[in-house]
Design an enzyme around this catalytic site. Structure first.
Site, PDB file in Angstrom:
ATOM      1  N   ASN A  47       0.829  -1.220   0.000  1.00 37.84           N
ATOM      2  CA  ASN A  47       0.000   0.000   0.000  1.00 37.84           C
ATOM      3  C   ASN A  47       0.859   1.264   0.000  1.00 37.84           C
ATOM      4  O   ASN A  47       0.342   2.361   0.199  1.00 37.84           O
ATOM      5  CB  ASN A  47      -0.902   0.030   1.232  1.00 37.84           C
ATOM      6  CG  ASN A  47      -1.846  -1.152   1.274  1.00 37.84           C
ATOM      7  OD1 ASN A  47      -2.404  -1.540   0.260  1.00 37.84           O
ATOM      8  ND2 ASN A  47      -2.010  -1.735   2.455  1.00 37.84           N
ATOM      9  N   HIS A 133     -14.294  -1.062   6.139  1.00 40.23           N
ATOM     10  CA  HIS A 133     -13.165  -1.764   6.756  1.00 40.23           C
ATOM     11  C   HIS A 133     -13.540  -2.378   8.110  1.00 40.23           C
ATOM     12  O   HIS A 133     -14.339  -1.821   8.864  1.00 40.23           O
ATOM     13  CB  HIS A 133     -12.033  -0.751   6.953  1.00 40.23           C
ATOM     14  CG  HIS A 133     -10.719  -1.367   7.307  1.00 40.23           C
ATOM     15  ND1 HIS A 133     -10.242  -1.392   8.593  1.00 40.23           N
ATOM     16  CD2 HIS A 133      -9.772  -1.965   6.538  1.00 40.23           C
ATOM     17  CE1 HIS A 133      -9.050  -1.972   8.599  1.00 40.23           C
ATOM     18  NE2 HIS A 133      -8.742  -2.325   7.376  1.00 40.23           N
ATOM     19  N   GLU A 175     -15.743   4.468   3.457  1.00 40.54           N
ATOM     20  CA  GLU A 175     -14.350   4.692   3.088  1.00 40.54           C
ATOM     21  C   GLU A 175     -14.326   5.622   1.876  1.00 40.54           C
ATOM     22  O   GLU A 175     -15.307   5.686   1.136  1.00 40.54           O
ATOM     23  CB  GLU A 175     -13.671   3.365   2.710  1.00 40.54           C
ATOM     24  CG  GLU A 175     -13.491   2.434   3.882  1.00 40.54           C
ATOM     25  CD  GLU A 175     -12.823   1.108   3.507  1.00 40.54           C
ATOM     26  OE1 GLU A 175     -11.936   1.089   2.634  1.00 40.54           O
ATOM     27  OE2 GLU A 175     -13.194   0.095   4.093  1.00 40.54           O
ATOM     28  N   SER A 179     -10.742  -0.475   0.315  1.00 44.83           N
ATOM     29  CA  SER A 179      -9.425  -1.115   0.393  1.00 44.83           C
ATOM     30  C   SER A 179      -9.331  -2.406  -0.416  1.00 44.83           C
ATOM     31  O   SER A 179      -8.255  -2.744  -0.890  1.00 44.83           O
ATOM     32  CB  SER A 179      -9.066  -1.380   1.850  1.00 44.83           C
ATOM     33  OG  SER A 179     -10.085  -2.112   2.492  1.00 44.83           O
ATOM     34  N   ASP A 204     -13.333   7.319   6.175  1.00 50.69           N
ATOM     35  CA  ASP A 204     -12.008   6.739   6.398  1.00 50.69           C
ATOM     36  C   ASP A 204     -11.310   6.742   5.044  1.00 50.69           C
ATOM     37  O   ASP A 204     -11.660   5.961   4.153  1.00 50.69           O
ATOM     38  CB  ASP A 204     -12.188   5.319   6.942  1.00 50.69           C
ATOM     39  CG  ASP A 204     -10.869   4.560   7.072  1.00 50.69           C
ATOM     40  OD1 ASP A 204      -9.850   5.023   6.518  1.00 50.69           O
ATOM     41  OD2 ASP A 204     -10.874   3.497   7.706  1.00 50.69           O
ATOM     42  N   HIS A 207      -6.969   4.885   1.922  1.00 54.58           N
ATOM     43  CA  HIS A 207      -6.379   4.609   0.599  1.00 54.58           C
ATOM     44  C   HIS A 207      -6.513   5.777  -0.370  1.00 54.58           C
ATOM     45  O   HIS A 207      -6.099   5.676  -1.519  1.00 54.58           O
ATOM     46  CB  HIS A 207      -7.016   3.354   0.002  1.00 54.58           C
ATOM     47  CG  HIS A 207      -6.738   2.135   0.804  1.00 54.58           C
ATOM     48  ND1 HIS A 207      -5.599   1.386   0.657  1.00 54.58           N
ATOM     49  CD2 HIS A 207      -7.434   1.565   1.820  1.00 54.58           C
ATOM     50  CE1 HIS A 207      -5.615   0.390   1.531  1.00 54.58           C
ATOM     51  NE2 HIS A 207      -6.713   0.482   2.245  1.00 54.58           N
ATOM     52  N   LYS A 236      -0.059   3.943   4.536  1.00 54.93           N
ATOM     53  CA  LYS A 236      -0.204   3.638   3.111  1.00 54.93           C
ATOM     54  C   LYS A 236       0.591   4.660   2.281  1.00 54.93           C
ATOM     55  O   LYS A 236       1.802   4.603   2.304  1.00 54.93           O
ATOM     56  CB  LYS A 236      -1.680   3.545   2.771  1.00 54.93           C
ATOM     57  CG  LYS A 236      -2.194   2.175   3.214  1.00 54.93           C
ATOM     58  CD  LYS A 236      -3.426   2.170   4.004  1.00 54.93           C
ATOM     59  CE  LYS A 236      -3.688   0.770   4.569  1.00 54.93           C
ATOM     60  NZ  LYS A 236      -4.811   0.714   5.477  1.00 54.93           N
TER      61      LYS A 236
HETATM   62  C1  LIG Z   1      -5.383   0.032   6.621  1.00 54.87           C
HETATM   63  C2  LIG Z   1      -6.715   0.545   6.968  1.00 54.87           C
HETATM   64  C3  LIG Z   1      -7.034   0.924   8.269  1.00 54.87           C
HETATM   65  C4  LIG Z   1      -6.115   0.662   9.410  1.00 54.87           C
HETATM   66  O1  LIG Z   1      -5.104   1.604   9.444  1.00 54.87           O
HETATM   67  P1  LIG Z   1      -3.774   1.235  10.224  1.00 54.87           P
HETATM   68  O2  LIG Z   1      -3.094   2.529  10.384  1.00 54.87           O
HETATM   69  O3  LIG Z   1      -3.041   0.280   9.336  1.00 54.87           O
HETATM   70  O4  LIG Z   1      -4.196   0.611  11.510  1.00 54.87           O
HETATM   71  C5  LIG Z   1      -8.248   1.506   8.508  1.00 54.87           C
HETATM   72  N1  LIG Z   1      -9.146   1.684   7.516  1.00 54.87           N
HETATM   73  C6  LIG Z   1      -8.884   1.311   6.257  1.00 54.87           C
HETATM   74  C7  LIG Z   1      -9.898   1.535   5.202  1.00 54.87           C
HETATM   75  C8  LIG Z   1      -7.669   0.716   5.951  1.00 54.87           C
HETATM   76  O5  LIG Z   1      -7.422   0.301   4.717  1.00 54.87           O
END
Ligand SMILES: *Cc1c(COP(=O)(O)O)cnc(C)c1O
Length: 384
Positions: A47, A133, A175, A179, A204, A207, A236
């Site tokens: 990522n 997620h 999101e 992801s 969130d 990505h 990421k």
């Molecule tokens: C990777 C991810 C997370 C978690 O983030 P970390 O910092 O790795 O704990 C949360 N939400 C989504 C959509 C993700 O892809």
């Protein structure tokens, strides 16, 4: 049943379902390539979209930060763990994304747990995209609020849920870029519906941040919305680790009072915050990296279309190939490994049953020949 019998039975069941998960020890792990057991592979599973995890400017900032502040924060932010770099990074993030406040967390997982856990109360409802997620869905189901899920990226499905009466508050959760699918949420529509219902939207953008929108400001910026709560993560495109929640002034103060992940957990090392400040500058100045990534996405999609591969409708760095059967997805990724391409097979419960897939991720560090090589291997794969 004893504890050990329970553990043993769960492991047997996992194996039987072909859902065994394991980690692979890597001696090198870069955005474009990795090394395992002495062999070098093209890395299509990272990522680290912009290739910042080994960026010399960020490494130097981390080293200088460690020399100046030590390697650990020493305490939670509420005690003595809140240092100059944390404050500066929070201010820079807030300004960059046009929010009154930013709060740092040690991970995106923690940020989602903290925000949802601290806000949701009995009588509230959380309406989440079906494919949101695990960290979001878990926080919602652990909270005292009622969790309902709307059809993936379907504003009309959210609208139907919103039409039902609710005594408490409404939090809509999605999101920016999904992801496991790589598609983008219709954020403007979701935000309008949420606002009409008097609720708040949490996006969130793990990505999307760093990759989407002007200066990499993310999916919300690109779709011209400013959700009430925005979670960004630094593991990421930022190439580091950690997360931040962007919100208004009272909400930040509220979370500092009630978010247990902030109160009962050691703060991120100040040196890491220094590294993140350098990563932020690299992201802001990263148009050339985003341009290279975009060209790689186009090259991959055009090639895959010519070969008739079952691409999902994704315009982002996440380019999944749907396989369906779990065993077949594993065999497919094993074959690609033999051909020198590292691609992860993603299986339920990470994705819905029957939708096992290869999650191919592209980065700014891939060269044209890396992508052509992957396409050839995909084309040659037996029984695809
Ligand atoms: C990777 C991810 C997370 C978690 O983030 P970390 O910092 O790795 O704990 C949360 N939400 C989504 C959509 C993700 O892809």
């Amino acid at each position: 049943m004893s504890w050990s019998q329970r553990v043993g039975a769960a492991l047997d069941e996992r194996r039987r379902q072909q859902r065994w998960r394991q980690r692979t020890l890597l001696s090198v792990n870069r955005a474009g390539w990795l090394q395992h057991d002495g062999r070098r592979y093209r890395n299509f599973a990272s990522n680290d979209y912009l290739g910042l995890s080994d960026d010399a400017r960020i490494i130097a900032a981390w080293q200088q930060g460690a020399a100046r502040y030590g390697v650990g924060a020493g305490a939670s932010g509420h005690v003595t763990g809140y240092a100059q770099p944390h404050g500066e990074l929070e201010a820079e993030l807030a300004q960059w994304l046009s929010y009154p406040r930013a709060l740092l967390f040690n991970s995106g997982y923690a940020a989602n747990q903290a925000a949802i856990g601290a806000l949701a109360a009995v009588g509230d409802r959380i309406l989440a995209d079906k494919l949101a997620h695990a960290s979001l869905l878990e926080a919602a189901s652990l909270s005292p609020a009622t969790l309902r899920r709307f059809a993936h990226n379907q504003a009309t499905s959210l609208q139907r849920l919103l039409a039902a009466p609710c005594a408490g508050e409404t939090l809509v959760v999605t999101e920016g870029v999904f992801s496991m699918d790589g598609d983008s949420a219709p954020l403007a529509e979701l935000h309008t519906l949420t606002q009409q219902a008097g609720g708040w939207l949490l996006v969130d953008d793990a990505h999307g941040i760093g990759v989407q929108g002007e200066q990499g400001r993310g999916s919300c910026w690109r779709q011209r919305i400013r959700p009430e709560l925005l979670v960004i993560t630094f593991g990421k495109a930022f190439g580091v680790s950690g997360a931040a929640l962007l919100c208004d002034e009272p909400t930040a103060d509220y979370l500092l009072q009630f978010a247990r992940h902030l109160i009962y957990s050691t703060a991120m090392p100040p040196a890491q915050a220094e590294a993140l400040r350098a990563a932020l500058r690299a992201v802001q100045q990263g148009d050339d990296l985003r341009g290279r990534l975009a060209a790689n996405i186009v090259r991959f999609r055009q090639g895959a279309q010519q070969l008739g591969l079952p691409l999902l409708p994704s315009a982002t760095a996440i380019q999944p190939l749907l396989v369906g059967d779990e065993g077949k997805a594993l065999a497919f990724s094993d074959y690609l490994r033999q051909r020198g391409c590292w691609v992860t097979a993603i299986r339920p419960p990470t994705v819905p049953p029957g939708t096992a897939r290869l999650r191919i991720t592209l980065t700014a560090r891939h060269a044209a020949h890396d992508i052509d090589n992957l396409l050839e291997a995909l084309y040659d794969a037996p029984g695809k």
